[in-house]
Design a protein around this motif. Structure first.
Motif, PDB file in Angstrom:
ATOM      1  N   GLY A   1       0.827  -1.207   0.000  1.00 38.14           N
ATOM      2  CA  GLY A   1       0.000   0.000   0.000  1.00 38.14           C
ATOM      3  C   GLY A   1       0.855   1.248   0.000  1.00 38.14           C
TER       4      GLY A   1
ATOM      5  N   ALA B   1      -0.861   6.777   4.047  1.00 37.11           N
ATOM      6  CA  ALA B   1      -2.110   7.530   3.956  1.00 37.11           C
ATOM      7  C   ALA B   1      -2.187   8.644   4.993  1.00 37.11           C
ATOM      8  CB  ALA B   1      -3.305   6.594   4.118  1.00 37.11           C
TER       9      ALA B   1
ATOM     10  N   SER C   1      -0.820   3.108   6.936  1.00 40.49           N
ATOM     11  CA  SER C   1      -0.815   2.820   5.511  1.00 40.49           C
ATOM     12  C   SER C   1      -2.235   2.665   4.989  1.00 40.49           C
ATOM     13  CB  SER C   1      -0.028   1.530   5.241  1.00 40.49           C
ATOM     14  OG  SER C   1      -0.809   0.397   5.578  1.00 40.49           O
ATOM     15  N   SER C   2      -2.360   2.627   3.681  1.00 43.79           N
ATOM     16  CA  SER C   2      -3.675   2.463   3.056  1.00 43.79           C
ATOM     17  C   SER C   2      -4.259   1.085   3.325  1.00 43.79           C
ATOM     18  CB  SER C   2      -3.560   2.684   1.547  1.00 43.79           C
ATOM     19  OG  SER C   2      -2.637   1.757   0.978  1.00 43.79           O
ATOM     20  N   GLU C   3      -3.441   0.146   3.800  1.00 41.63           N
ATOM     21  CA  GLU C   3      -3.908  -1.203   4.105  1.00 41.63           C
ATOM     22  C   GLU C   3      -4.269  -1.379   5.572  1.00 41.63           C
ATOM     23  OE1 GLU C   3      -4.386  -3.500   1.598  1.00 41.63           O
ATOM     24  OE2 GLU C   3      -4.019  -1.629   0.502  1.00 41.63           O
TER      25      GLU C   3
ATOM     26  N   ARG D   1      -8.840  -0.530   7.107  1.00 41.09           N
ATOM     27  CA  ARG D   1      -8.234   0.380   6.124  1.00 41.09           C
ATOM     28  C   ARG D   1      -8.797   1.794   6.310  1.00 41.09           C
ATOM     29  NH1 ARG D   1      -9.190  -4.334   3.071  1.00 41.09           N
ATOM     30  NH2 ARG D   1      -7.280  -5.213   2.142  1.00 41.09           N
TER      31      ARG D   1
ATOM     32  N   GLY E   1      -9.673   7.669   3.942  1.00 42.13           N
ATOM     33  CA  GLY E   1      -9.240   8.838   3.187  1.00 42.13           C
ATOM     34  C   GLY E   1      -7.991   9.442   3.804  1.00 42.13           C
ATOM     35  N   TYR E   2      -7.440  10.436   3.119  1.00 41.92           N
ATOM     36  CA  TYR E   2      -6.244  11.121   3.619  1.00 41.92           C
ATOM     37  C   TYR E   2      -6.538  11.985   4.843  1.00 41.92           C
ATOM     38  CZ  TYR E   2      -3.976   9.807  -0.797  1.00 41.92           C
ATOM     39  OH  TYR E   2      -3.442   9.096  -1.850  1.00 41.92           O
TER      40      TYR E   2
ATOM     41  N   SER F   1      -8.981  11.087   7.231  1.00 47.59           N
ATOM     42  CA  SER F   1      -9.884  10.298   8.061  1.00 47.59           C
ATOM     43  C   SER F   1      -9.329  10.041   9.460  1.00 47.59           C
ATOM     44  CB  SER F   1     -10.196   8.963   7.371  1.00 47.59           C
ATOM     45  OG  SER F   1      -9.000   8.250   7.099  1.00 47.59           O
TER      46      SER F   1
ATOM     47  N   THR G   1     -12.258   4.018   9.521  1.00 45.06           N
ATOM     48  CA  THR G   1     -11.831   2.902   8.685  1.00 45.06           C
ATOM     49  C   THR G   1     -13.029   2.190   8.079  1.00 45.06           C
ATOM     50  OG1 THR G   1     -11.921   1.113  10.328  1.00 45.06           O
ATOM     51  CG2 THR G   1     -10.009   2.583  10.417  1.00 45.06           C
TER      52      THR G   1
ATOM     53  N   PHE H   1     -12.354   4.620  -0.735  1.00 37.00           N
ATOM     54  CA  PHE H   1     -11.398   5.645  -0.319  1.00 37.00           C
ATOM     55  C   PHE H   1     -11.778   6.975  -0.959  1.00 37.00           C
ATOM     56  CE2 PHE H   1      -7.335   7.840  -0.096  1.00 37.00           C
ATOM     57  CZ  PHE H   1      -6.797   7.399   1.110  1.00 37.00           C
TER      58      PHE H   1
ATOM     59  N   HIS I   1     -11.757  11.528  -0.325  1.00 39.21           N
ATOM     60  CA  HIS I   1     -11.258  12.663   0.467  1.00 39.21           C
ATOM     61  C   HIS I   1     -12.333  13.266   1.357  1.00 39.21           C
ATOM     62  CE1 HIS I   1     -13.291  14.882  -2.745  1.00 39.21           C
ATOM     63  NE2 HIS I   1     -13.281  15.923  -1.952  1.00 39.21           N
TER      64      HIS I   1
END
Length: 338
Positions: free
Chosen positions: A26, A29, A50-52, A76, A79-80, A82, A94, A133, A135
């Motif tokens: 990933g 994030a 991470s995105s994962e 997960r 968003g950036y 979140s 998540t 995912f 914004h």
């Protein structure tokens, strides 16, 4: 990530490659800092997500002397943006729901997703499965209002899930004129929200909409079995404890057994007149002519509805006034097990 020298304002930055740190792959994030206070001492912890859903935590001043102290895998991030700073907690939005990173760090158990988000995590999982995912997933803490807001993307009709910090209760905010809310910020102790069209509105304090038309509100309680899940109930009356202006009209109703309807009856709440037995020679129900224009109302009004579970609701149109719904007392007849 890139970092500068300690106390530096300008100058060169140094790259710190985290590609080999995240075992699940990933991309990076989110990042945040958190003050860890196990006893009388405290230390600043730097967390990266991470995105994962992999969370790594470091202690130290800069990456040059960092030491990894924890690694977790959770849901997960959506968003950036979140991640919500809530007092001494970090809430991560998540695909599993709201995760408390502080609880995750302290207990490393599934309790991290249940302490705060137990009642709304199902809603978040459903929305996450649709939007992915995005914004628009973000949140904000408003200290003066003792509330935290979570923006939920929902196609063309975004809404907020709102946490009451004092009681731990959640509610839902939906708007007629701000369906595409995409950001929320606090400035000078007041919240503001904006949409994708560049329109910014002050939050929680407006007295009318942009056209001067009264604001329409609709409120309903959560579904409640009234401490008797198996018994049938026949509603008798309700006594909403409302703080409002000297006279106003509001509509009430009740839905039953998870079926929503539109039938509501009007209530006109009026301040005591000078001719009533409870008034004073000065013509004021509170004992002076300069009494406040708003007061509490505890009038009982008839209510129709029957079923096992109940959801009480109120609606109305208001402008240039404050209205508080503090509690609702319900009277009903209880039947046998059905």
């Amino acid at each position: 990530i890139y970092y500068a020298a300690v106390d530096a304002v300008t100058g060169a930055t140094t790259e710190y490659d985290m590609q080999s740190i995240f075992k699940l792959g990933g991309f990076l994030a989110l990042g945040a800092s958190w003050t860890y206070q196990p006893a009388i001492l405290s230390s600043e912890i730097c967390m990266f997500i991470s995105s994962e859903g992999e969370v790594v935590a470091y202690s130290g001043n800069t990456p040059a002397d960092w030491s990894m102290i924890a690694r977790f895998v959770t849901g997960r991030p959506m968003g950036y943006r979140s991640l919500v700073q809530l007092e001494n907690d970090l809430l991560l939005i998540t695909d599993q729901g709201i995760i408390s990173l502080v609880e995750l760090f302290s207990t490393a158990s599934t309790l991290s997703s249940e302490r705060i988000g137990q009642k709304i995590n199902k809603r978040i999982r459903q929305a996450a499965a649709i939007s992915g995912f995005d914004h628009r997933w973000h949140g904000k803490y408003w200290p003066n209002g003792t509330a935290a807001y979570i923006n939920i993307p929902n196609g063309a009709d975004n809404y907020y899930l709102v946490l009451n910090i004092l009681t731990g209760a959640w509610c839902e905010y939906r708007f007629n004129t701000l369906k595409l809310a995409s950001c929320l910020e606090v400035l000078d102790a007041q919240p503001y929200c904006g949409d994708g069209a560049g329109v910014v509105r002050k939050f929680e304090v407006a007295s009318s909409d942009d056209s001067g038309i009264p604001i329409s509100i609709s409120w309903r309680s959560s579904w409640n079995f009234l401490e008797s899940r198996g018994n049938f109930k026949v509603m008798s009356d309700a006594r909403p404890l409302i703080y409002g202006p000297a006279i106003f009209k509001i509509y009430q109703g009740v839905d039953t057994d998870f079926k929503t309807g539109s039938i509501m009856s009007s209530i006109t709440l009026t301040a005591l007149s000078s001719g009533s037995s409870s008034s004073t020679p000065w013509g004021s129900s509170w004992g002076s002519s300069w009494s406040a224009g708003s007061q509490y109302y505890t009038k009982r009004v008839g209510l129709t509805g029957q079923g096992h579970s109940i959801s009480y609701k109120l609606s109305g149109d208001f402008s240039n006034t404050d209205l508080e719904i503090n509690a609702v007392d319900l009277r009903y007849e209880i039947g046998s097990m059905v």
